[in-house]
Design a protein around this motif. Structure first.
Motif, PDB file in Angstrom:
ATOM      1  N   HIS A   5      -1.674  -7.935   7.996  1.00 54.71           N
ATOM      2  CA  HIS A   5      -1.728  -9.076   8.918  1.00 54.71           C
ATOM      3  C   HIS A   5      -2.793 -10.094   8.489  1.00 54.71           C
ATOM      4  N   HIS A   6      -3.685  -9.687   7.576  1.00 52.03           N
ATOM      5  CA  HIS A   6      -4.646 -10.667   7.058  1.00 52.03           C
ATOM      6  C   HIS A   6      -4.033 -11.488   5.928  1.00 52.03           C
ATOM      7  N   HIS A  59      -9.508  -4.045   7.326  1.00 51.73           N
ATOM      8  CA  HIS A  59      -9.120  -3.848   8.720  1.00 51.73           C
ATOM      9  C   HIS A  59      -9.759  -2.597   9.320  1.00 51.73           C
TER      10      HIS A  59
END
Ligand code: HEM
Ligand code: CU
Length: 541
Positions: A301-302, A252
């Motif tokens: 969030h991945h 990220h």
């Protein structure tokens, strides 16, 4: 390097041209080597994308087989990230930051040069996979385990990819570290931290993220390497999930490494062509730092769909990113609203960056919401989202900066006609290519597939996307032609400050002397983050 006096002539012999480039300690030359290498690779990685788009133009085409398609998206994606955009982002800082803060050189120049060689060697190593019998790496830029283990990905391609990615990443880290060191310790007198330009601040935030996040990738790659010899490692799921945590702890923040420097470039371009100081300097500096810190807390969030992370937590932190992003957007808009804008080519790219990057950002908030992400995961919606951030955003910011600083670095301005052709082809190409992918994703087209069925109904959207990629290809040709012709003809010779820009690098000659400033081009007094504007207001330039 101590130059020895020639005892006969009494002069310092100048090193041979190749040596003065390949073993240089001048930050400007190291940066130009990095940027040129990365641009060449950008054309290569773009060519791979065009092959993919040709294959996907219609259902059931047989231009490339599944195995080759896997190599294409892996090398395209990982090449663009590890070898093109990240190194260019860091190299922009390497070129400009010492000039912007009034330093005569980069801190630890030989370490910086080693960084370039590790990066270039890494690139060659990754690409060498194409000539091995099994072909290049094919497990995607994320190299998830157990897919990347020797059992599922045998062959040298993956080994070379691991080695090359590791080397290129260490190289990029060395460059980032020396630039950060330069800003913190080598500023000219009067250049306080709140007088360094917005671009240099964006590089401070970027380089902090590089140093904080990239080691995690090195460990993740090391983990794959261990797993390729000790295959039982990844039969335990805790290690597979662990790999994903390590990867995305890097993955990220790297996205931000690939756009902060270009936000900084756009900020300088907007304020120059609006003829104003950048609006909200302090708020922007704070938001860059907050943004960088927050970017270290959202990686999960991945991993929503693994079911192994706290969705609420990662969704909340992801959506909180809207706050610093919003501040930066307001600052950009505040700079241009009501101003008389000069629409030179760098400004066109900077203006297009604003709405296009917004599409990338807002769709990021969508997939940062678990309910949406469970639906969109691994679909073309995601491919559209990240290409809006990387192509419509970063690449446009990169071009804004490239046209803006090209005359400083080379002494010639890029051509206007080809510049306009490049710009309009890029705007049309980007949106025609990537907009249909949102709908393809919603309609259910998965990513990383080499073809689809006629009954899927994906034909029209894909055909449009492929036509758009042709426009992008033409745009990039115009760009290449512009660089070659401008440098060969040297018709538009650049003065020191061709755009009437505000920051310190424009006080020196174009191109700058070896130690950045000299007796003919002294450093002016520094009283704000816009010393050139101050001189102009005092009527001295
Ligand atoms: C310039 C025009 C470009 C075109 C036409 C293009 C096209 C594509 C296509 C067709 C795919 C495969 C999608 C899939 O099967 O999942 C892809 C994947 C990807 N692209 Fe691009 N791309 C472009 C530029 C870029 C740039 C500048 C970046 C920047 C960093 C980038 C990063 C990626 C990444 C990370 C992937 C995912 C690879 C993977 O799944 O492992 N692309 N692109
Ligand atoms: Cu992310």
């Amino acid at each position: 390097m101590t130059a020895e006096l020639d005892t006969v002539t009494g002069q310092v012999p100048s090193p041979s041209p190749s040596r003065s480039w390949l073993a240089t300690t001048d930050h400007k030359r190291i940066a130009l080597l990095t940027i040129s290498t990365a641009l060449l690779l950008m054309f290569g990685m773009g060519a791979l994308a065009l092959v993919m788009r040709a294959q996907l133009a219609q259902p059931e085409l047989g231009l490339v087989n599944n195995d080759l398609y896997n190599q294409l998206f892996t090398i395209h994606g990982s090449g663009m990230i590890y070898l093109v955009i990240t190194p260019i982002a860091v190299a922009f800082g390497l070129y400009l930051v010492p000039l912007q803060v009034g330093a005569p050189a980069v801190a630890a120049p030989r370490l910086t040069m080693l960084g370039y060689w590790l990066y270039a060697g890494g690139a060659v190593t990754i690409l060498a996979g194409f000539v091995t019998t099994g072909g290049a790496a094919k497990e995607g830029w994320t190299a998830y385990t157990p897919l990347s283990t020797a059992r599922f990905s045998p062959g040298f391609g993956t080994d070379l990819w691991l080695l090359g990615t590791f080397a290129a990443t260490v190289g990029t880290m060395l460059m980032a570290a020396t630039v950060l060191w330069t800003v913190l310790l080598k500023r000219t007198p009067g250049m306080t931290m709140l007088r360094i330009p917005v671009f240099s601040w964006s590089m401070v935030a970027t380089n902090l993220m590089v140093l904080a996040a990239f080691p995690s990738l090195l460990i993740a790659l090391g983990m794959i390497a261990v797993g390729r010899t000790a295959s039982e490692l990844f039969s335990q799921n805790v290690f597979n999930i662990g790999y994903q945590h390590l990867f995305w702890f890097y993955g990220h923040p790297v996205v931000y490494v690939m756009f902060f420097p270009f936000v900084g470039a756009v900020a300088e371009v907007l304020s120059t062509f609006a003829g104003r100081r950048f609006f909200g300097y302090k708020a922007t500096v704070l938001s860059l730092l907050a943004f960088a810190a927050l970017s270290m807390s959202v990686w999960g969030h991945h991993m929503f769909t693994t079911g192994q992370v706290a969705d609420n937590y990662y969704s909340l932190t992801s959506i909180m990113l809207l706050v610093p992003a919003g501040i930066e957007y307001l600052a950009m808009l505040g700079t241009i609203i009501g101003a008389k804008l000069r629409l030179a080519v760098p400004m066109l790219f900077a203006l297009a960056f604003i709405p296009q990057f917004l599409i990338g950002g807002l769709t990021g908030i969508m997939v940062g919401t678990p309910v949406v992400d469970y639906q969109m995961q691994d679909s073309y919606f995601v491919v559209a989202h990240f290409h809006y951030t990387l192509v419509a955003g970063s690449l446009f910011g990169l071009f804004a900066g490239f046209y803006f600083w090209f005359p400083k670095a080379t002494g010639v301005l890029l051509g206007k006609g080809l510049g306009h052709a490049h710009f309009w082809l890029m705007v049309a190409g980007t949106n025609v290519t990537f907009l249909p992918m949102f709908w393809l994703g919603v309609a259910g087209m998965p990513r990383r597939v080499a073809t689809y069925l006629p009954t899927d109904g994906f034909g029209t959207g894909n055909l449009i996307a492929t036509i758009g990629s042709g426009l992008l290809g033409l745009g990039m040709l115009a760009f290449a032609l512009n660089i070659v012709l401008s440098l060969a003809r040297r018709k538009r010779v650049a003065p020191d400050n061709p755009w009437r820009a505000h920051t310190l690098e424009w006080a020196t000659s174009s191109p700058p002397p070896p130690h950045n400033f000299d007796a003919d081009h002294p450093i002016p007094p520094i009283r704000s983050f816009t010393p050139m504007l101050d001189l102009r207001k005092e009527g001295r330039r």
